[in-house]
Scaffold this motif. Structure first.
Motif, PDB file in Angstrom:
ATOM      1  N   PRO A  79       4.173  36.702  65.914  1.00 59.23           N
ATOM      2  CA  PRO A  79       4.645  36.255  64.574  1.00 59.23           C
ATOM      3  C   PRO A  79       3.346  35.957  63.649  1.00 59.23           C
ATOM      4  O   PRO A  79       2.285  35.263  64.055  1.00 59.23           O
ATOM      5  CB  PRO A  79       5.441  35.207  64.875  1.00 59.23           C
ATOM      6  CG  PRO A  79       5.863  35.311  66.295  1.00 59.23           C
ATOM      7  CD  PRO A  79       4.539  35.915  66.996  1.00 59.23           C
ATOM      8  N   THR A  93       2.237  31.288  60.561  1.00 60.78           N
ATOM      9  CA  THR A  93       3.186  31.652  61.480  1.00 60.78           C
ATOM     10  C   THR A  93       4.556  31.071  61.548  1.00 60.78           C
ATOM     11  O   THR A  93       4.750  29.997  60.807  1.00 60.78           O
ATOM     12  CB  THR A  93       2.572  31.572  62.792  1.00 60.78           C
ATOM     13  OG1 THR A  93       3.332  32.217  63.921  1.00 60.78           O
ATOM     14  CG2 THR A  93       2.415  30.180  63.243  1.00 60.78           C
ATOM     15  N   ASP A  94       5.526  31.442  62.479  1.00 58.37           N
ATOM     16  CA  ASP A  94       6.709  30.677  62.551  1.00 58.37           C
ATOM     17  C   ASP A  94       6.642  29.992  63.874  1.00 58.37           C
ATOM     18  O   ASP A  94       6.376  30.255  64.833  1.00 58.37           O
ATOM     19  CB  ASP A  94       7.716  32.034  62.993  1.00 58.37           C
ATOM     20  CG  ASP A  94       9.329  31.183  63.286  1.00 58.37           C
ATOM     21  OD1 ASP A  94       9.277  30.017  63.471  1.00 58.37           O
ATOM     22  OD2 ASP A  94      10.299  32.124  63.209  1.00 58.37           O
ATOM     23  N   ARG A  97       8.695  30.308  66.924  1.00 58.98           N
ATOM     24  CA  ARG A  97       8.597  31.446  67.929  1.00 58.98           C
ATOM     25  C   ARG A  97       7.279  31.542  68.400  1.00 58.98           C
ATOM     26  O   ARG A  97       6.717  32.635  69.042  1.00 58.98           O
ATOM     27  CB  ARG A  97       8.902  32.701  67.284  1.00 58.98           C
ATOM     28  CG  ARG A  97      10.428  32.979  67.005  1.00 58.98           C
ATOM     29  CD  ARG A  97      10.875  34.315  66.411  1.00 58.98           C
ATOM     30  NE  ARG A  97      10.242  34.610  65.484  1.00 58.98           N
ATOM     31  CZ  ARG A  97       9.547  35.944  65.217  1.00 58.98           C
ATOM     32  NH1 ARG A  97       9.694  36.791  66.272  1.00 58.98           N
ATOM     33  NH2 ARG A  97       9.270  36.149  64.219  1.00 58.98           N
ATOM     34  N   LEU A 120      10.425  28.386  56.615  1.00 58.38           N
ATOM     35  CA  LEU A 120      11.266  28.228  57.838  1.00 58.38           C
ATOM     36  C   LEU A 120      12.591  28.084  57.669  1.00 58.38           C
ATOM     37  O   LEU A 120      13.391  28.710  58.271  1.00 58.38           O
ATOM     38  CB  LEU A 120      10.664  26.839  58.437  1.00 58.38           C
ATOM     39  CG  LEU A 120      11.176  26.464  59.903  1.00 58.38           C
ATOM     40  CD1 LEU A 120      10.856  27.916  60.988  1.00 58.38           C
ATOM     41  CD2 LEU A 120      10.541  25.189  60.358  1.00 58.38           C
ATOM     42  N   ALA A 123      13.950  31.617  56.816  1.00 55.06           N
ATOM     43  CA  ALA A 123      14.366  32.402  58.270  1.00 55.06           C
ATOM     44  C   ALA A 123      15.430  31.875  59.013  1.00 55.06           C
ATOM     45  O   ALA A 123      16.395  32.803  59.757  1.00 55.06           O
ATOM     46  CB  ALA A 123      13.006  32.420  59.065  1.00 55.06           C
ATOM     47  N   GLN A 124      15.556  30.429  59.147  1.00 55.83           N
ATOM     48  CA  GLN A 124      16.941  29.948  59.734  1.00 55.83           C
ATOM     49  C   GLN A 124      18.365  30.619  59.092  1.00 55.83           C
ATOM     50  O   GLN A 124      19.181  30.804  59.736  1.00 55.83           O
ATOM     51  CB  GLN A 124      16.822  28.575  59.921  1.00 55.83           C
ATOM     52  CG  GLN A 124      15.749  28.090  60.752  1.00 55.83           C
ATOM     53  CD  GLN A 124      15.420  26.560  60.772  1.00 55.83           C
ATOM     54  OE1 GLN A 124      15.764  25.960  59.994  1.00 55.83           O
ATOM     55  NE2 GLN A 124      15.072  25.876  62.015  1.00 55.83           N
ATOM     56  N   ARG A 127      18.791  34.054  59.749  1.00 60.09           N
ATOM     57  CA  ARG A 127      19.186  34.424  61.042  1.00 60.09           C
ATOM     58  C   ARG A 127      20.588  34.156  61.309  1.00 60.09           C
ATOM     59  O   ARG A 127      21.126  34.984  62.259  1.00 60.09           O
ATOM     60  CB  ARG A 127      18.401  33.590  62.119  1.00 60.09           C
ATOM     61  CG  ARG A 127      16.982  34.359  62.600  1.00 60.09           C
ATOM     62  CD  ARG A 127      16.443  33.685  63.960  1.00 60.09           C
ATOM     63  NE  ARG A 127      16.052  32.215  63.471  1.00 60.09           N
ATOM     64  CZ  ARG A 127      14.798  31.842  63.412  1.00 60.09           C
ATOM     65  NH1 ARG A 127      13.823  32.855  63.173  1.00 60.09           N
ATOM     66  NH2 ARG A 127      14.378  30.697  62.976  1.00 60.09           N
ATOM     67  N   PHE A 184      12.862  40.524  56.517  1.00 61.87           N
ATOM     68  CA  PHE A 184      12.795  39.324  56.869  1.00 61.87           C
ATOM     69  C   PHE A 184      13.679  38.620  57.935  1.00 61.87           C
ATOM     70  O   PHE A 184      13.181  38.179  59.062  1.00 61.87           O
ATOM     71  CB  PHE A 184      12.772  38.138  55.827  1.00 61.87           C
ATOM     72  CG  PHE A 184      12.174  36.968  55.782  1.00 61.87           C
ATOM     73  CD1 PHE A 184      10.713  36.732  55.314  1.00 61.87           C
ATOM     74  CD2 PHE A 184      12.664  36.019  56.658  1.00 61.87           C
ATOM     75  CE1 PHE A 184      10.289  35.582  55.324  1.00 61.87           C
ATOM     76  CE2 PHE A 184      12.434  34.823  56.534  1.00 61.87           C
ATOM     77  CZ  PHE A 184      11.073  34.446  56.095  1.00 61.87           C
ATOM     78  N   LYS A 185      15.053  39.168  57.883  1.00 64.44           N
ATOM     79  CA  LYS A 185      15.713  38.600  59.081  1.00 64.44           C
ATOM     80  C   LYS A 185      15.312  39.460  60.368  1.00 64.44           C
ATOM     81  O   LYS A 185      15.254  38.793  61.402  1.00 64.44           O
ATOM     82  CB  LYS A 185      17.184  39.152  58.728  1.00 64.44           C
ATOM     83  CG  LYS A 185      18.041  38.758  59.892  1.00 64.44           C
ATOM     84  CD  LYS A 185      19.703  39.442  59.213  1.00 64.44           C
ATOM     85  CE  LYS A 185      20.751  39.200  60.328  1.00 64.44           C
ATOM     86  NZ  LYS A 185      21.028  37.973  61.035  1.00 64.44           N
ATOM     87  N   SER A 188      12.432  37.763  61.962  1.00 64.77           N
ATOM     88  CA  SER A 188      12.934  36.476  62.223  1.00 64.77           C
ATOM     89  C   SER A 188      13.458  36.348  63.492  1.00 64.77           C
ATOM     90  O   SER A 188      13.517  35.360  64.391  1.00 64.77           O
ATOM     91  CB  SER A 188      13.479  35.524  61.170  1.00 64.77           C
ATOM     92  OG  SER A 188      14.672  36.149  61.230  1.00 64.77           O
ATOM     93  N   GLU A 189      14.247  37.614  64.121  1.00 63.53           N
ATOM     94  CA  GLU A 189      14.881  37.709  65.121  1.00 63.53           C
ATOM     95  C   GLU A 189      14.388  38.459  66.298  1.00 63.53           C
ATOM     96  O   GLU A 189      14.710  38.487  67.427  1.00 63.53           O
ATOM     97  CB  GLU A 189      16.211  38.364  64.754  1.00 63.53           C
ATOM     98  CG  GLU A 189      17.240  37.579  63.906  1.00 63.53           C
ATOM     99  CD  GLU A 189      18.620  38.713  63.344  1.00 63.53           C
ATOM    100  OE1 GLU A 189      18.512  39.507  64.041  1.00 63.53           O
ATOM    101  OE2 GLU A 189      19.386  37.832  62.889  1.00 63.53           O
TER     102      GLU A 189
END
Length: 425
Positions: A79, A93-94, A97, A120, A123-124, A127, A184-185, A188-189
């Motif tokens: 990521p 980065t995330d 993850r 962050l 992203a949450q 998701r 983006f989703k 993030s997944e």
């Protein structure tokens, strides 16, 4: 029932596989010498060259429905990215993850701390939302959306412009925010990944059952549709041969679909250039993409593909892919030289990287004149339907959905469903 599909890209292959599985007699005619359309790979001297830098998002819903992901032997990017600016490199980065890079990312001054938190939280939030919710509501540009999320101009300029500019082929971020939220989703997944045998392995897997039974004809360009009493009943090939069918599916890029059908299609073309270099040692370590955050960048992003997928290079060798957005009037030789100069600027101060670059040699260049269609805010409800409005004629292509691998496969699904519904009617 006999359905003739024009084009063996991902949309045409998906449509053909579904119809074939339902007992429909399918023939796919392809103008080129292989299947996959823009998703193809070449192999030479132990190297794998994708025809343009592309990745597969593991979280793509259509990919999960139609591909045997395990059989692709996916090699995953880490990521985030390495941001290159003013002779320095910064990791973003995330942390959820990518915990091994979390501390470096947290300490990187290139992105303000509150922006890291906003990214962050975004992203949450995405998701948790279903895809329909992510795509709902009024549209706007990605740039406007990022500003509305409270992100600073610095973060937008150093990360979002090169990273999503590489995805949308437009650093201005004028692309629809719905495209951005979806991608983006997806990122993030799940990971961005490469099949061990190259991106062309995706098309080869989709097309394998059709090719084994001789349902795909290569070197068969179509010059015109055949119309009988107001209904499309077949096609005429460049050779003069005529093929008849109960239904014809145009599964080509939008410009060719417009030429054959005479119907309006998305206008414009986003172009890109992918250059490949080979060397004896990696320019940098790790499996992240390197972004060029300079405002006057020639190179938008570079990636050590052999770090991610060692199968892309022969033993003892390494493969570097470089993406340049748009077209270029430079000759191939001059563009290779200019690209290497920009890479040296990206890795200025890194003696190991600069020493490695001295040994890198140009291997391949792909100038992609039609990589995507522009996706301005509000365009998606205006895209063509899978039913053309002309009896017997259907469309399967990303131009009915959005410009992505996932959208191409979804269009193939929807087209097959429309053909079957009309057959039963």
């Amino acid at each position: 029932m006999h359905v003739l599909i024009v084009g063996a890209g991902l949309a045409g292959l998906t449509c053909g596989r579904i119809l074939d599985s339902l007992g429909v007699n399918v023939t796919i005619v392809e103008a080129g010498d292989g299947i996959g359309g823009r998703v193809r790979s070449d192999y030479a001297d132990g190297f794998t060259f994708d025809r343009g830098f592309q990745v597969l998002f593991e979280a793509y819903p259509a990919a999960r429905r139609h591909l045997d992901m395990e059989a692709l032997h996916l090699r995953r990017f880490d990521p985030g990215a390495i941001i290159c600016l003013h002779g320095r490199r910064f990791v973003l980065t995330d942390p959820l993850r990518d915990p091994t890079a979390a501390i470096d990312a947290a300490l990187a001054p290139i992105v303000p701390p509150f922006d890291k938190l906003r990214i962050l939280l975004l992203a949450q939030r995405l998701r948790r939302q279903p895809i329909d919710a992510v795509l709902a509501g009024d549209d706007e540009t990605t740039l406007a959306y990022l500003r509305r999320c409270g992100l600073s101009e610095q973060t937008i300029n150093v990360f979002f412009r090169p990273f999503y500019g590489g995805i949308f082929l437009d650093r201005s971020l004028r692309t629809s925010a719905k495209c951005f939220r979806f991608d983006f989703k997806m990122l993030s997944e799940g990971a961005a990944a490469l099949p061990a045998r190259g991106m062309g392995a995706i098309a080869e897997q989709l097309g394998a059952p059709l090719r084994e039974r001789g349902l795909i004809r290569l070197h068969a360009p179509v010059t015109a549709l055949i119309d009988s009493s107001g209904r499309v009943t077949g096609v005429r090939l460049e050779s003069g041969e005529e093929l008849s069918a109960d239904a014809v599916v145009i599964a080509t890029p939008a410009p060719e679909a417009a030429r054959l059908s005479g119907l309006p299609m998305p206008q414009g073309a986003l172009q890109t250039i992918t250059l490949y270099f080979g060397g004896d040692r990696p320019v940098y370590q790790g499996r992240k993409i390197a972004l060029n955050a300079a405002s006057d960048a020639l190179v938008n992003n570079a990636q050590m593909l052999s770090n991610v997928a060692p199968e892309y290079a022969p033993p003892g060798r390494h493969l570097l892919s470089v993406s340049v957005l748009g077209a270029s009037s430079l000759s191939d030789e001059d563009l290779f030289h200019a690209t290497l100069a920009d890479l040296r600027r990206m890795f200025a101060g890194d003696t190991a990287a600069l020493a490695a670059l001295e040994g890198y040699q140009p291997l391949r260049i792909y100038r992609i004149s039609y990589a995507q269609f522009p996706q301005a805010p509000g365009i998606h409800p205006l895209l063509p339907d899978n039913r053309s409005g002309r009896p017997g004629l259907y469309f399967a292509g990303e131009f009915t959905e959005a410009s992505s691998l996932n959208a191409a496969m979804i269009s193939g699904e929807k087209c097959a469903a429309a053909v079957m519904e009309d057959r039963r009617a």
